[in-house]
Design a protein around this motif. Structure first.
Motif, short mmCIF file in Angstrom:
data_model
loop_
_atom_site.label_atom_id
_atom_site.label_comp_id
_atom_site.label_asym_id
_atom_site.label_seq_id
_atom_site.Cartn_x
_atom_site.Cartn_y
_atom_site.Cartn_z
N GLY A 141 -7.68 -17.47 -1.73
CA GLY A 141 -6.23 -17.38 -1.59
C GLY A 141 -5.78 -15.98 -1.22
N LEU A 142 -6.36 -14.97 -1.84
CA LEU A 142 -6.00 -13.59 -1.55
C LEU A 142 -6.44 -13.19 -0.14
CD1 LEU A 142 -6.82 -12.01 -5.01
CD2 LEU A 142 -4.55 -12.45 -4.05
N ARG A 143 -7.59 -13.69 0.29
CA ARG A 143 -8.06 -13.43 1.65
C ARG A 143 -7.09 -14.03 2.68
NH1 ARG A 143 -12.89 -14.27 0.62
NH2 ARG A 143 -12.92 -16.51 0.88
N THR A 144 -6.60 -15.24 2.41
CA THR A 144 -5.63 -15.88 3.29
C THR A 144 -4.34 -15.07 3.38
OG1 THR A 144 -6.54 -18.08 2.84
CG2 THR A 144 -4.28 -18.00 3.65
N ILE A 145 -3.85 -14.61 2.23
CA ILE A 145 -2.63 -13.80 2.20
C ILE A 145 -2.85 -12.50 2.97
CG2 ILE A 145 -1.11 -12.46 0.67
CD1 ILE A 145 -1.69 -14.73 -1.45
N SER A 146 -3.95 -11.82 2.71
CA SER A 146 -4.25 -10.55 3.38
C SER A 146 -4.38 -10.73 4.89
CB SER A 146 -5.55 -9.95 2.84
OG SER A 146 -5.42 -9.65 1.48
N ASN A 147 -5.07 -11.79 5.31
CA ASN A 147 -5.24 -12.05 6.74
C ASN A 147 -3.91 -12.28 7.42
OD1 ASN A 147 -8.01 -11.77 6.54
ND2 ASN A 147 -8.41 -13.97 6.48
N LEU A 148 -3.02 -12.99 6.76
CA LEU A 148 -1.70 -13.24 7.34
C LEU A 148 -0.92 -11.94 7.48
CD1 LEU A 148 0.26 -15.49 8.32
CD2 LEU A 148 1.26 -15.37 6.05
N VAL A 149 -0.94 -11.11 6.45
CA VAL A 149 -0.25 -9.81 6.51
C VAL A 149 -0.82 -8.98 7.67
CG1 VAL A 149 0.08 -7.61 5.30
CG2 VAL A 149 0.39 -9.78 4.07
N ARG A 150 -2.12 -8.95 7.80
CA ARG A 150 -2.76 -8.17 8.87
C ARG A 150 -2.48 -8.78 10.25
NH1 ARG A 150 -7.50 -8.24 7.00
NH2 ARG A 150 -8.24 -9.99 8.23
N ASP A 151 -2.65 -10.10 10.39
CA ASP A 151 -2.49 -10.76 11.68
C ASP A 151 -1.05 -10.71 12.20
OD1 ASP A 151 -5.17 -11.31 11.49
OD2 ASP A 151 -4.92 -13.45 11.04
N LEU A 152 -0.08 -10.74 11.29
CA LEU A 152 1.32 -10.65 11.69
C LEU A 152 1.78 -9.20 11.88
CD1 LEU A 152 2.96 -13.41 9.44
CD2 LEU A 152 2.47 -13.52 11.91
N ARG B 206 -5.81 -3.47 -0.06
CA ARG B 206 -7.08 -3.01 0.52
C ARG B 206 -7.50 -3.85 1.72
NH1 ARG B 206 -9.23 -3.07 -4.23
NH2 ARG B 206 -10.49 -4.90 -3.83
N THR B 207 -7.43 -5.16 1.59
CA THR B 207 -7.96 -6.04 2.63
C THR B 207 -6.99 -6.27 3.78
OG1 THR B 207 -7.36 -7.99 1.36
CG2 THR B 207 -9.59 -7.19 1.09
N SER B 208 -5.72 -5.95 3.60
CA SER B 208 -4.76 -6.10 4.70
C SER B 208 -4.59 -4.79 5.47
CB SER B 208 -3.40 -6.55 4.16
OG SER B 208 -2.79 -5.52 3.41
N GLY B 209 -5.06 -3.69 4.89
CA GLY B 209 -4.94 -2.39 5.55
C GLY B 209 -3.65 -1.65 5.25
N LEU B 210 -2.83 -2.17 4.33
CA LEU B 210 -1.60 -1.48 3.94
C LEU B 210 -1.90 -0.69 2.67
CD1 LEU B 210 1.10 -4.22 4.63
CD2 LEU B 210 0.21 -2.47 6.15
N GLU B 211 -2.15 0.58 2.83
CA GLU B 211 -2.71 1.38 1.73
C GLU B 211 -1.73 1.79 0.65
OE1 GLU B 211 -3.50 5.72 2.56
OE2 GLU B 211 -3.39 4.95 4.61
N TYR B 212 -0.44 1.84 0.96
CA TYR B 212 0.53 2.28 -0.04
C TYR B 212 1.01 1.09 -0.86
CZ TYR B 212 0.46 6.44 2.84
OH TYR B 212 0.05 7.55 3.54
N ARG B 213 1.14 1.30 -2.17
CA ARG B 213 1.56 0.18 -3.03
C ARG B 213 2.36 0.67 -4.22
NH1 ARG B 213 -4.73 -0.42 -4.20
NH2 ARG B 213 -4.63 0.36 -2.13
N LEU B 214 3.27 -0.20 -4.65
CA LEU B 214 4.06 0.04 -5.86
C LEU B 214 4.07 -1.25 -6.68
CD1 LEU B 214 7.30 1.89 -4.65
CD2 LEU B 214 5.49 2.82 -6.08
N PRO B 215 3.40 -1.26 -7.81
CA PRO B 215 3.44 -2.45 -8.66
C PRO B 215 4.61 -2.41 -9.64
CG PRO B 215 1.88 -0.89 -9.55
CD PRO B 215 2.45 -0.27 -8.28
N ILE B 216 4.98 -3.56 -10.13
CA ILE B 216 5.90 -3.66 -11.27
C ILE B 216 5.35 -4.74 -12.19
CG2 ILE B 216 7.48 -5.16 -9.96
CD1 ILE B 216 9.74 -4.07 -11.84
N MET B 217 5.16 -4.39 -13.48
CA MET B 217 4.69 -5.36 -14.47
C MET B 217 5.92 -5.98 -15.14
SD MET B 217 1.75 -4.40 -13.74
CE MET B 217 0.67 -3.02 -13.56
N SER B 218 5.97 -7.30 -15.13
CA SER B 218 7.10 -7.98 -15.77
C SER B 218 6.65 -8.95 -16.85
CB SER B 218 7.93 -8.72 -14.72
OG SER B 218 7.15 -9.70 -14.07
#
Length: 171
Positions: free
Chosen positions: A40-51, A79-91
């Motif tokens: 599932g995460l690979r599918t999400i990452s591929n979509l982010v990268r491909d688009l 990591r797998t989509s190539g977008l290196e900057y991230r900001l998490p929020i724990m809820s």
């Protein structure tokens, strides 16, 4: 400058049935192996990268949860989509969530979850706000229930800055 944005409630990369409610012959939640979440995460990452997405806003991301095999999903997608900057929020940070149903083998167990943003450009957090839980819910329900949130941040672009918000509201 043109930017491509994506917002996505990924339901912790579980797929249909993640909410524990059976609908249209989709089975209720059951624990899945790590290979299910990897796919599932690979599918999400591929979509982010491909688009060629520049900034992606995610909701219902697991960081260290039994239900998703303790994978830090935001890190994997970044990591797998190539977008290196991230900001998490724990809820949602609970040692044990007794949901769904009465069978403990299907309970979520430990849940550390929330949302986050990944970006091609540097991100700067302005504020993370956990929103109030619904007053009409009982104390016990709200104790185990996740917070919804508002995450406000700045994207540092080459020639200027852009303020944005990632929001996860009550259904």
């Amino acid at each position: 400058m043109k930017l491509k944005f994506l917002t996505w409630n990924i339901s912790f990369a579980y797929g249909p049935g993640s909410d524990g409610v059976k609908q249209d012959n989709v089975p209720r939640y059951e624990q899945k192996p790590s290979s299910h979440f990897d796919s599932g995460l690979r599918t999400i990452s591929n979509l982010v990268r491909d688009l060629e997405i520049d900034v992606a806003f995610f909701q219902e991301v697991d960081f260290n949860s039994k239900r998703s095999c303790h994978i830090n999903q935001l890190d994997v997608i970044a990591r797998t989509s190539g977008l290196e900057y991230r900001l998490p929020i724990m809820s949602w940070d609970r040692e044990y969530v007794p949901y769904p149903g009465i069978n403990p083998k299907n309970h979520f167990g430990k849940v550390v979850s929330g949302g986050g943003v990944i970006s091609r450009f540097p991100l700067h957090l302005i504020q993370n706000d956990l929103l109030p839980k619904p007053r009409e819910n009982s104390f016990l329900y709200n104790y185990f229930y996740l917070h919804r949130y508002l995450q406000i941040f700045k994207i540092e672009l080459p020639k200027n800055e852009l303020n944005c918000a990632n929001l996860h509201l009550e259904a």
